[in-house]
Design an enzyme around this catalytic site. Sequence first.
Site, mmCIF file in Angstrom:
data_model
loop_
_atom_site.group_PDB
_atom_site.id
_atom_site.type_symbol
_atom_site.label_atom_id
_atom_site.label_comp_id
_atom_site.label_asym_id
_atom_site.label_seq_id
_atom_site.Cartn_x
_atom_site.Cartn_y
_atom_site.Cartn_z
ATOM 1 C CE LYS A 93 -1.976 1.584 3.710
ATOM 2 N NZ LYS A 93 -2.849 1.747 4.906
ATOM 3 C CG ASP A 135 -7.392 3.830 2.620
ATOM 4 O OD1 ASP A 135 -8.324 3.468 1.854
ATOM 5 O OD2 ASP A 135 -7.329 4.978 3.095
#
Length: 223
Positions: free
Chosen positions: A128, A146
């Site tokens: 991420k 997220d």
Amino acid sequence: MAQQKVKRLPDADVEAIFGAFAAAEPEPKGELDYVNPFTLLVAVVLSAQATDAGVNKATKLLFQLADTPKKMVALGPAEIEDKIKTIGLFRNKAKNVFALSQQLIERFDSKVPESREALETLPGVGRKTANVVLNIAFKQPTIAVDTHLFRVANRTGLAPGDNPLKVEQGLLKIVPDQYLLHAHHWLILHGRYICKARKPDCWRCIISEWCRFEPKTPAPKGS
């Protein structure tokens, strides 16, 4: 609120959703403050399990003192820790920031690498984080999943998936090319401010007509 299991939206609806996002906000921006790719990388590492506002407050002075890997290493772990002590998990994060700064100097000539594989070899950097840096700093069409984006992708039917990687891969397959660069910002910000976890503001959502989340949340009385 539990995620609803929904079927993926048809391509026409996907196109309409991202067209609506683009019309409303043609150039969406992330909310972390940074001055260069290195400080962006540090800010994203620090943002894990912390708010962007909290990170920005802590990094204002930190980045004035250390906006390059060499300056960050010179600052030292204890001083880094002191500057970010208002952020959750600050001790471990300070160690990671110091260590990744060392590795950038030793392995990458003090430059932030422009590949996910290289970024993920750095301490504290996962997929991420790498995707955020690649997207914002280097304008690569990556999608950083997220909790907000994961929720929106599942609720709406854009890219249902039971883990972040499946959602990321699903979105990469269906988001039209012209919207891919900004897709993750639109979805994250939408999840943060409109499609909220406990009670989404469906009544003021610009993509509600295509979204498969039910029942839609009505406007508050008197609004």
